[in-house]
Design a protein around this motif. Sequence first.
Motif, PDB file in Angstrom:
ATOM      1  N   ASN A 190       1.488  -4.609 -12.104  1.00 53.30           N
ATOM      2  CA  ASN A 190       2.437  -3.494 -11.971  1.00 53.30           C
ATOM      3  C   ASN A 190       1.860  -2.346 -11.164  1.00 53.30           C
ATOM      4  O   ASN A 190       1.929  -1.202 -11.552  1.00 53.30           O
ATOM      5  N   THR A 191       1.294  -2.678 -10.025  1.00 58.31           N
ATOM      6  CA  THR A 191       0.764  -1.680  -9.116  1.00 58.31           C
ATOM      7  C   THR A 191       1.736  -1.540  -7.945  1.00 58.31           C
ATOM      8  O   THR A 191       1.708  -2.327  -6.997  1.00 58.31           O
ATOM      9  N   ALA A 192       2.611  -0.578  -8.027  1.00 55.73           N
ATOM     10  CA  ALA A 192       3.672  -0.411  -7.024  1.00 55.73           C
ATOM     11  C   ALA A 192       3.100  -0.285  -5.619  1.00 55.73           C
ATOM     12  O   ALA A 192       2.116   0.410  -5.388  1.00 55.73           O
ATOM     13  N   GLY A 193       3.725  -1.018  -4.701  1.00 60.09           N
ATOM     14  CA  GLY A 193       3.331  -0.932  -3.302  1.00 60.09           C
ATOM     15  C   GLY A 193       2.095  -1.732  -2.937  1.00 60.09           C
ATOM     16  O   GLY A 193       1.683  -1.740  -1.781  1.00 60.09           O
ATOM     17  N   LYS A 194       1.488  -2.442  -3.876  1.00 60.24           N
ATOM     18  CA  LYS A 194       0.277  -3.229  -3.610  1.00 60.24           C
ATOM     19  C   LYS A 194       0.621  -4.714  -3.547  1.00 60.24           C
ATOM     20  O   LYS A 194       1.630  -5.158  -4.066  1.00 60.24           O
TER      21      LYS A 194
END
Length: 95
Positions: A12-16
């Motif tokens: 849940n690491t947005a943009g990764k």
Amino acid sequence: MVIEYGRTFTFNTAGKTLTVLGSLEVNGGGAISFGAAATLEIKGVYFKNGSFTAGTGTVKMSSAGAQAILTSETTFNNLIIDNTGLLLFVSITVN
């Protein structure tokens, strides 16, 4: 990458982007989920007998050759196909 019975992998690491250089296998009783707008890039075969929660994430099938999705029915939020062909052995849904 193998997710075994009783294990859950949450990304849940947005943009990764998480890139799996080989195949991704989610065994029965295992789980993978997206909690944010992240991308999971799979360079090999996607095999799932466990659970997959798409969330707002993207799955990218990326390879120089053909790939396969060998799984129980799966719903993807976003699916990008960047290879020479994709073999589907089950029904999939892309939101």
